[in-house]
Design a protein around this motif. Structure first.
Motif, PDB file in Angstrom:
ATOM      1  N   ALA A   3      36.587   5.041 -13.605  1.00  0.00           N
ATOM      2  CA  ALA A   3      37.727   5.942 -13.827  1.00  0.00           C
ATOM      3  C   ALA A   3      38.592   6.077 -12.573  1.00  0.00           C
ATOM      4  N   ASP A   4      38.008   5.826 -11.400  1.00  0.00           N
ATOM      5  CA  ASP A   4      38.751   5.897 -10.137  1.00  0.00           C
ATOM      6  C   ASP A   4      39.387   4.562  -9.763  1.00  0.00           C
ATOM      7  N   ASP A   5      39.386   3.610 -10.709  1.00  0.00           N
ATOM      8  CA  ASP A   5      39.907   2.258 -10.479  1.00  0.00           C
ATOM      9  C   ASP A   5      39.209   1.549  -9.323  1.00  0.00           C
ATOM     10  N   THR A   6      37.913   1.810  -9.199  1.00  0.00           N
ATOM     11  CA  THR A   6      37.072   1.019  -8.324  1.00  0.00           C
ATOM     12  C   THR A   6      36.304   0.042  -9.202  1.00  0.00           C
ATOM     13  N   MET A   7      35.569  -0.842  -8.570  1.00  0.00           N
ATOM     14  CA  MET A   7      34.776  -1.830  -9.303  1.00  0.00           C
ATOM     15  C   MET A   7      33.334  -1.716  -8.819  1.00  0.00           C
ATOM     16  N   LEU A   8      32.392  -1.755  -9.760  1.00  0.00           N
ATOM     17  CA  LEU A   8      30.980  -1.710  -9.404  1.00  0.00           C
ATOM     18  C   LEU A   8      30.493  -3.128  -9.114  1.00  0.00           C
ATOM     19  N   VAL A   9      29.843  -3.286  -7.977  1.00  0.00           N
ATOM     20  CA  VAL A   9      29.271  -4.574  -7.586  1.00  0.00           C
ATOM     21  C   VAL A   9      27.860  -4.331  -7.069  1.00  0.00           C
ATOM     22  N   ILE A  10      27.059  -5.369  -7.081  1.00  0.00           N
ATOM     23  CA  ILE A  10      25.689  -5.263  -6.583  1.00  0.00           C
ATOM     24  C   ILE A  10      25.583  -6.074  -5.295  1.00  0.00           C
ATOM     25  N   ARG A  11      25.210  -5.368  -4.222  1.00  0.00           N
ATOM     26  CA  ARG A  11      25.002  -6.024  -2.935  1.00  0.00           C
ATOM     27  C   ARG A  11      23.596  -6.603  -2.919  1.00  0.00           C
ATOM     28  N   ARG A  12      23.504  -7.910  -2.694  1.00  0.00           N
ATOM     29  CA  ARG A  12      22.217  -8.615  -2.666  1.00  0.00           C
ATOM     30  C   ARG A  12      21.830  -8.904  -1.233  1.00  0.00           C
ATOM     31  N   THR A  13      20.661  -8.456  -0.866  1.00  0.00           N
ATOM     32  CA  THR A  13      20.126  -8.702   0.463  1.00  0.00           C
ATOM     33  C   THR A  13      18.789  -9.407   0.291  1.00  0.00           C
ATOM     34  N   LYS A  14      18.718 -10.636   0.818  1.00  0.00           N
ATOM     35  CA  LYS A  14      17.480 -11.417   0.750  1.00  0.00           C
ATOM     36  C   LYS A  14      17.130 -11.877   2.161  1.00  0.00           C
ATOM     37  N   PRO A  15      15.843 -11.937   2.470  1.00  0.00           N
ATOM     38  CA  PRO A  15      15.437 -12.395   3.800  1.00  0.00           C
ATOM     39  C   PRO A  15      15.980 -13.808   4.088  1.00  0.00           C
ATOM     40  N   GLY A  16      16.592 -13.958   5.263  1.00  0.00           N
ATOM     41  CA  GLY A  16      17.055 -15.269   5.699  1.00  0.00           C
ATOM     42  C   GLY A  16      18.356 -15.750   5.087  1.00  0.00           C
ATOM     43  N   ILE A  17      19.004 -14.919   4.265  1.00  0.00           N
ATOM     44  CA  ILE A  17      20.254 -15.307   3.603  1.00  0.00           C
ATOM     45  C   ILE A  17      21.301 -14.243   3.913  1.00  0.00           C
ATOM     46  N   PRO A  18      22.530 -14.641   4.277  1.00  0.00           N
ATOM     47  CA  PRO A  18      23.566 -13.638   4.516  1.00  0.00           C
ATOM     48  C   PRO A  18      23.798 -12.771   3.267  1.00  0.00           C
ATOM     49  N   THR A  19      24.092 -11.509   3.475  1.00  0.00           N
ATOM     50  CA  THR A  19      24.343 -10.577   2.380  1.00  0.00           C
ATOM     51  C   THR A  19      25.522 -11.062   1.537  1.00  0.00           C
ATOM     52  N   TYR A  20      25.393 -10.904   0.226  1.00  0.00           N
ATOM     53  CA  TYR A  20      26.472 -11.251  -0.698  1.00  0.00           C
ATOM     54  C   TYR A  20      26.470 -10.252  -1.834  1.00  0.00           C
ATOM     55  N   TRP A  21      27.530 -10.277  -2.650  1.00  0.00           N
ATOM     56  CA  TRP A  21      27.691  -9.345  -3.758  1.00  0.00           C
ATOM     57  C   TRP A  21      27.848 -10.122  -5.055  1.00  0.00           C
ATOM     58  N   VAL A  22      27.388  -9.539  -6.158  1.00  0.00           N
ATOM     59  CA  VAL A  22      27.539 -10.131  -7.486  1.00  0.00           C
ATOM     60  C   VAL A  22      27.993  -9.051  -8.459  1.00  0.00           C
ATOM     61  N   LEU A  23      28.507  -9.483  -9.583  1.00  0.00           N
ATOM     62  CA  LEU A  23      28.877  -8.561 -10.654  1.00  0.00           C
ATOM     63  C   LEU A  23      27.650  -8.301 -11.519  1.00  0.00           C
ATOM     64  N   PRO A  24      27.503  -7.088 -12.050  1.00  0.00           N
ATOM     65  CA  PRO A  24      26.376  -6.796 -12.924  1.00  0.00           C
ATOM     66  C   PRO A  24      26.364  -7.722 -14.141  1.00  0.00           C
ATOM     67  N   GLY A  25      25.162  -8.111 -14.542  1.00  0.00           N
ATOM     68  CA  GLY A  25      25.001  -8.975 -15.701  1.00  0.00           C
ATOM     69  C   GLY A  25      23.772  -9.835 -15.553  1.00  0.00           C
ATOM     70  N   GLY A  26      23.642 -10.811 -16.439  1.00  0.00           N
ATOM     71  CA  GLY A  26      22.480 -11.694 -16.388  1.00  0.00           C
ATOM     72  C   GLY A  26      22.441 -12.625 -17.580  1.00  0.00           C
ATOM     73  N   GLY A  27      21.259 -13.144 -17.835  1.00  0.00           N
ATOM     74  CA  GLY A  27      21.086 -14.170 -18.849  1.00  0.00           C
ATOM     75  C   GLY A  27      21.156 -13.658 -20.274  1.00  0.00           C
ATOM     76  N   VAL A  28      21.721 -14.506 -21.137  1.00  0.00           N
ATOM     77  CA  VAL A  28      21.734 -14.234 -22.572  1.00  0.00           C
ATOM     78  C   VAL A  28      20.373 -14.673 -23.115  1.00  0.00           C
ATOM     79  N   GLU A  29      19.706 -13.781 -23.837  1.00  0.00           N
ATOM     80  CA  GLU A  29      18.386 -14.066 -24.395  1.00  0.00           C
ATOM     81  C   GLU A  29      18.500 -14.389 -25.879  1.00  0.00           C
ATOM     82  N   GLU A  30      17.525 -15.117 -26.390  1.00  0.00           N
ATOM     83  CA  GLU A  30      17.531 -15.498 -27.813  1.00  0.00           C
ATOM     84  C   GLU A  30      17.605 -14.282 -28.725  1.00  0.00           C
ATOM     85  N   SER A  31      17.036 -13.175 -28.299  1.00  0.00           N
ATOM     86  CA  SER A  31      17.021 -11.969 -29.129  1.00  0.00           C
ATOM     87  C   SER A  31      18.363 -11.223 -29.129  1.00  0.00           C
TER      88      SER A  31
END
Length: 145
Positions: free
Chosen positions: A12-40
């Motif tokens: 509602a504030d015209d911001t965007m939700l993103v997920i910050r990913r932090t993994k050992p040994g990898i520079p931090t990056y961001w992704v959009l929420p979501g994931g795999g389509v399942e058969e169900s």
């Protein structure tokens, strides 16, 4: 072919939700929420609703298809959506308890070119598409529901 669905979740504030990913040994990056389509899943949109519920305990109104990316073995489908409520503490996705997956942190960023330039949004192609849409002003009116 693996199909994944992701959402540009506009608040509602015209911001965007993103997920910050932090993994050992990898520079931090961001992704959009979501994931795999399942058969169900009844549809791609149903898969996106399920993923948004799992990842941020939220409910979104899907506005439209925004972009599709395809490689030899994967198709990623990006939607533009409005979200009013979410609770990162109530997320239920299986990825959050898996060993070695790193950290997932939900952030709100301004839906502006400057906001997008301030993060390393992956994949690069969707970051480019979003920068173009924000610069052209083609997201704002549609995302206002």
């Amino acid at each position: 072919m693996i199909e994944r669905v992701r959402a540009v979740l506009v608040t509602a504030d015209d911001t965007m939700l993103v997920i910050r990913r932090t993994k050992p040994g990898i520079p931090t990056y961001w992704v959009l929420p979501g994931g795999g389509v399942e058969e169900s899943d009844e549809s791609r949109e149903a898969a996106l609703h399920r993923e948004i519920h799992e990842e941020i305990a939220g409910k979104a109104d899907i506005i439209r298809l925004l972009h599709t990316m395809e490689s030899d073995d994967e198709r990623q489908i990006f939607y533009l959506a409005r979200i009013a409520t979410w609770s990162f503490e109530d997320r239920t996705g299986p990825e959050f308890s898996a060993e070695g997956r790193g950290e997932y942190a939900l952030e709100e960023i301004p839906l502006t070119v400057e906001g997008l330039d301030g993060i390393d949004l992956r994949p690069d192609e969707i970051a480019h598409v979003l920068r173009g849409a924000v610069s052209a002003g083609t997201l704002g009116d549609e995302a206002t529901v």
